[in-house]
Design a protein around this motif. Sequence first.
Motif, short mmCIF file in Angstrom:
data_model
loop_
_atom_site.label_atom_id
_atom_site.label_comp_id
_atom_site.label_asym_id
_atom_site.label_seq_id
_atom_site.Cartn_x
_atom_site.Cartn_y
_atom_site.Cartn_z
N LYS A 400 0.82 -1.20 0.00
CA LYS A 400 0.00 0.00 0.00
C LYS A 400 0.86 1.26 0.00
N LYS A 401 1.93 1.28 0.80
CA LYS A 401 2.80 2.45 0.88
C LYS A 401 3.48 2.71 -0.46
N GLU A 402 3.95 1.66 -1.08
CA GLU A 402 4.64 1.80 -2.36
C GLU A 402 3.68 2.30 -3.45
N MET A 404 1.13 4.31 -2.97
CA MET A 404 0.92 5.74 -2.71
C MET A 404 2.13 6.56 -3.14
N ASP A 405 3.34 6.02 -2.90
CA ASP A 405 4.58 6.76 -3.20
C ASP A 405 5.05 6.56 -4.64
N GLU A 406 4.37 5.67 -5.37
CA GLU A 406 4.76 5.31 -6.74
C GLU A 406 6.21 4.82 -6.77
N THR A 407 6.49 3.93 -5.81
CA THR A 407 7.82 3.31 -5.72
C THR A 407 7.64 1.80 -5.64
N THR A 420 14.76 1.30 -2.24
CA THR A 420 13.49 1.78 -2.80
C THR A 420 13.75 2.40 -4.15
N VAL A 422 12.07 4.17 -7.76
CA VAL A 422 10.92 4.81 -8.40
C VAL A 422 10.30 3.79 -9.35
#
Length: 453
Positions: A400-402, A404-407, A420, A422
């Motif tokens: 979920k975090k990735e 949101m961060d587009e990573t 991490t 992009v």
Amino acid sequence: MPETAKSLEKRNEKVPPRLLGMKDLVGADSRYFDFVVDKAREYARLYNFATIKTPSLETYDLYKKSTRRSTGKEFYFVEGEKNEKVTLRPELTQGIVRAYLENNLGESGQPVRLFSLGPIFRHEKLQTGHYRESTQADFEIIGDNKPLSEALLIAAAHNFFKELSIKTQVQINSIGSLECRREYCSKLAAFYKERGRRSKLCHYCKNNIGKNCLSLLDCKEESCLKLAEEAPQIADYLSSESREHFAKTLEFLDELNIDYNFNPYLVRGLNYYSDTVFEFWPANEDGSLISKIALAGGGRYDSLIESLGGAPTAAIGLAIGLERTIARIKDKALLINKPEEDIVFIAQLGDQAKLKSMQLFEDLRLAGFNVRQSFASDSLKIQLEEAVNMRAKTCLILGKKEIMDETILMRDMDSGAQETIVFKKIRERLAKKDKLIEKKVNNRKEGGLYGGF
């Protein structure tokens, strides 16, 4: 509430059982099967055999004269149209020959090399190593009467088993032409009719004396096997042409450094064979035999095509039993699923991550990366365990975090180091890592070559 052993047993009682003589391929068995199938197809391409697929259902007329047991008890019959007698195929050769004639495959020149792979069905006696449904890889050379064809097929099977690290012993014999066998059969029948011998034969062989002489040597009953060891040998009745053909075949095998055992009582179980017949029996590392259950077998059948309505045409075939081959691989505890190089495993957590991972999987696959996944699992722990089991080099983790961060998280599975990345640059970063791995491998090779440690 978890299902108890008692309730599970009660539930399983309602499941219709698997038919006797049939086999499920699940788990490791399925992987072994796929591996051997791929290897057989690879050899077909290597030796320039064109693939052909024939139906599992054929008319009984195609087979009724082929088997030495003419009662039809070994066939699985299927209801056909009106008076049509239909059977599940007991082997592949006759269907391939029918297709060769029906589709005029010899028009473009001979020899014609054909490869087929699929199930066969035989209502066989239940015993170790025998299945009523099994799979054959079949190689046929139609339109070549040279002994080199025998050598080519035997060499192909020899190399096939060798690459699988399966030790085999080639059993080989010549049963001559139909003319050669006439005198021999009269001598063989006289041998079995002598006082004391007939009574030792099984019921089937007693009834077959004088009808089909070679079936007496092909019987697997213990009492019949012992008698066969004393019987006259067909080698003493071969014509000069058959003798010369067989001698040349053995000469080619010697030149190819293929060990073989001349077996004067090997006849195979089918009526259409002539001259050279052969089988591959499993052996121990010291060359001693494990059993006489053939992993593969074949021979020349120069009269079959004419008997099915074609012009007189020389031909020879080889069939490899895949289930029996798989059994030998498992007995030797071979690790056939060798770790693939540079596997990239995609792990995900959550519906959105799963959806994006599916898109990423296809993108990386089309870009040429060796990518794997476990979209069926919702547990990140289980997915990472799968990545370890398949020895993935890199694991891409998307949660979920990735999202949101587009990573995306990239983990090196050897060192455990993570970084991490992009999301849009993941292909570029994976390509860069591949080049770094390749450089390290080359450096190790050069160091070893020039005396490095």
